[in-house]
Design a protein around this motif. Structure first.
Motif, PDB file in Angstrom:
ATOM      1  N   TRP A  51       0.722  -1.293  -0.004  1.00  0.00           N
ATOM      2  CA  TRP A  51      -0.099  -0.076  -0.128  1.00  0.00           C
ATOM      3  C   TRP A  51       0.836   1.281   0.107  1.00  0.00           C
ATOM      4  O   TRP A  51       1.734   1.472   0.962  1.00  0.00           O
ATOM      5  CB  TRP A  51      -1.057   0.000   1.155  1.00  0.00           C
ATOM      6  N   GLU A  52       0.694   2.027  -0.815  1.00  0.00           N
ATOM      7  CA  GLU A  52       1.341   3.505  -0.870  1.00  0.00           C
ATOM      8  C   GLU A  52       0.542   4.421   0.010  1.00  0.00           C
ATOM      9  O   GLU A  52       0.826   5.219   0.425  1.00  0.00           O
ATOM     10  CB  GLU A  52       1.476   3.936  -2.349  1.00  0.00           C
ATOM     11  N   ARG A  53      -0.813   4.129  -0.086  1.00  0.00           N
ATOM     12  CA  ARG A  53      -1.862   4.924   0.470  1.00  0.00           C
ATOM     13  C   ARG A  53      -2.839   3.958   1.008  1.00  0.00           C
ATOM     14  O   ARG A  53      -3.918   3.638  -0.099  1.00  0.00           O
ATOM     15  CB  ARG A  53      -2.323   6.111  -0.324  1.00  0.00           C
ATOM     16  N   VAL A  78      -4.207   3.345  -2.672  1.00  0.00           N
ATOM     17  CA  VAL A  78      -3.370   3.200  -3.919  1.00  0.00           C
ATOM     18  C   VAL A  78      -2.346   1.949  -3.369  1.00  0.00           C
ATOM     19  O   VAL A  78      -1.531   2.026  -2.476  1.00  0.00           O
ATOM     20  CB  VAL A  78      -2.498   4.437  -4.177  1.00  0.00           C
ATOM     21  N   ARG A  80       0.548  -0.335  -5.027  1.00  0.00           N
ATOM     22  CA  ARG A  80       1.436  -0.672  -5.990  1.00  0.00           C
ATOM     23  C   ARG A  80       1.658  -2.135  -6.299  1.00  0.00           C
ATOM     24  O   ARG A  80       1.775  -3.145  -5.189  1.00  0.00           O
ATOM     25  CB  ARG A  80       2.647   0.129  -5.570  1.00  0.00           C
ATOM     26  N   THR A  86      -0.041   0.485 -10.502  1.00  0.00           N
ATOM     27  CA  THR A  86      -0.769   0.705  -9.355  1.00  0.00           C
ATOM     28  C   THR A  86      -2.137   0.388  -9.493  1.00  0.00           C
ATOM     29  O   THR A  86      -2.728   0.276 -10.525  1.00  0.00           O
ATOM     30  CB  THR A  86      -0.646   2.139  -8.712  1.00  0.00           C
ATOM     31  N   THR A  88      -5.787   2.005  -7.758  1.00  0.00           N
ATOM     32  CA  THR A  88      -6.300   3.022  -7.052  1.00  0.00           C
ATOM     33  C   THR A  88      -7.939   2.628  -6.628  1.00  0.00           C
ATOM     34  O   THR A  88      -8.553   2.424  -7.699  1.00  0.00           O
ATOM     35  CB  THR A  88      -6.418   4.239  -7.656  1.00  0.00           C
ATOM     36  N   TRP A 111     -11.607  -0.897  -9.377  1.00  0.00           N
ATOM     37  CA  TRP A 111     -10.239  -0.298  -9.111  1.00  0.00           C
ATOM     38  C   TRP A 111      -9.820   0.177 -10.187  1.00  0.00           C
ATOM     39  O   TRP A 111      -9.811  -0.492 -11.255  1.00  0.00           O
ATOM     40  CB  TRP A 111      -9.406  -1.412  -8.538  1.00  0.00           C
ATOM     41  N   ASP A 114      -3.451   2.022 -13.206  1.00  0.00           N
ATOM     42  CA  ASP A 114      -2.693   2.430 -13.974  1.00  0.00           C
ATOM     43  C   ASP A 114      -1.111   1.620 -14.353  1.00  0.00           C
ATOM     44  O   ASP A 114      -0.907   1.218 -13.189  1.00  0.00           O
ATOM     45  CB  ASP A 114      -1.905   3.791 -13.135  1.00  0.00           C
TER      46      ASP A 114
END
Length: 373
Positions: A51-53, A78, A80, A86, A88, A111, A114
């Protein structure tokens, strides 16, 4: 009920007044799929998934008191999955958008993916079970985009969802199409043990060819291998005592060779690989193949027992018509046979797991709980 942010639209509306994010794939899921389920499946395929966020999804329950708690807005997470890729989400899907995009009617969240757009024309051979050729045409995804798309298809199949590729084509992987399972463990057992496990499900199970049982557990209908079948090498007589001038010494060497050969014939080494079959008649064959495994799923790579030799007990279905296995929309006869064979595959995998332990994985490398089989 939870509150989710609405899926953002593009700049050019479609005929229903909503547009997808331009140039992106969407993983579309039904209600009830938790975000940590998506995370687990990502970690099962991509070693660096993180998780980046993390998403923040507040409860949708409203206060009935005189005062209300401050409203906390939902924030998409987000996740990765690759160096350049990623996911989101989750975003809420409105009914109008579900209808406009031709998504499954039970679609509730999406979801946004990207990833690099990497396409290349390749040879057209084999079937198109997942519909990728239909979705992308002659120039299909390669490299990182291909890895991400293949995972999206596998995740959609596992979670009962769909994939909407950037061209607008919707893929609905059949949850029943991938029924093969593998039991991964650090334990070798006698072929007779695996045969007994399979016969608890299907009494007609039999060892395949020279797959052999050794030791006291082998029954009278279980063939024993020859030393050559198990890889044992008997002593070549024309080389025993070669270059030895002393006649007595040559006789002694020949006697040792005879004793070694007799011992090897009486005690053949265990087979390094073996298999068995369950004949299902018109429904095909369920095969169990046992061998050492070099590539374990990413999710198991860090476990202590997976650091040494890992043994794979693969339970797979051989369909009566192999071409139907690679059809995106197979015939009714194939689907009926597949449904009956799936019950045998799941039951045999569960029984083998009960005897050898370890973990069960599906064709995509995702772990399966034995209680769900």
């Amino acid at each position: 009920m939870t509150l989710l942010p609405a899926l953002p639209t593009g700049t050019a509306p479609d005929r229903a007044g909503v547009a997808p994010p331009p140039g992106r794939h969407l993983l579309v899921l039904p209600d009830g799929v938790a975000t940590d389920e998506v995370e687990v499946l990502a970690a099962s395929r991509f070693p660096a998934a993180r998780w980046e966020r993390p998403p923040r999804i507040p409860s949708g329950r409203r206060s009935t008191g005189a005062t209300r708690a401050p409203t906390v807005s939902a924030t998409p997470g987000v996740l990765r999955v690759g160096r350049l890729s990623t996911l989101t989400g989750p975003y809420a899907l409105e009914p109008a958008r579900v209808a406009a995009w031709g998504l499954p009617t039970d679609s509730r969240v999406a979801w946004v993916v990207d990833c690099p757009r990497e396409r290349q024309e390749g040879p057209r051979f084999g079937g198109d079970r997942d519909g990728l050729r239909r979705a992308f045409g002659a120039a299909g995804p390669v490299r990182e985009e291909l890895r991400v798309v293949q995972w999206l298809v596998a995740a959609a199949r596992r979670l009962g969802g769909a994939l909407r590729v950037d061209s607008g084509v919707v893929l609905e992987p059949d949850m029943d199409a991938a029924l093969d399972l593998v039991v991964l463990t650090d334990r070798w057992v006698e072929p007779a043990t695996v045969l007994a496990a399979a016969r608890r499900v299907a009494p007609q199970a039999r060892l395949d060819g020279a797959g052999a049982a050794t030791g006291p557990g082998a029954g009278p209908d279980v063939p024993r291998p020859s030393p050559q079948e198990t890889g044992a090498v008997l002593v070549a007589r024309d080389q025993v005592g070669a270059g030895v001038a002393d006649e007595a010494e040559r006789r002694r060497l020949h006697a040792e060779a005879d004793a070694f050969d007799a011992w090897m014939r009486a005690h053949p080494p265990a087979a390094e690989a073996f298999g068995l079959q369950v004949d299902l008649g018109v429904d095909g064959i369920v095969a169990v193949e046992v061998s050492a495994e070099r590539d374990v799923p990413v999710v198991l790579a860090g476990l202590p027992w997976a650091q040494g030799e890992v043994v794979a007990y693969r339970v797979r279905w051989e369909a009566p018509d192999v071409e139907q296995l690679e059809a995106e929309r197979p015939s009714l006869a194939h689907r009926v046979a597949r449904g009956r064979a799936a019950r045998v595959v799941r039951s045999v995998a569960r029984e083998v797991h009960a005897d050898v332990g370890g973990e069960i994985a599906d064709q995509a490398g995702f772990l399966v709980d034995p209680v769900d089989l």
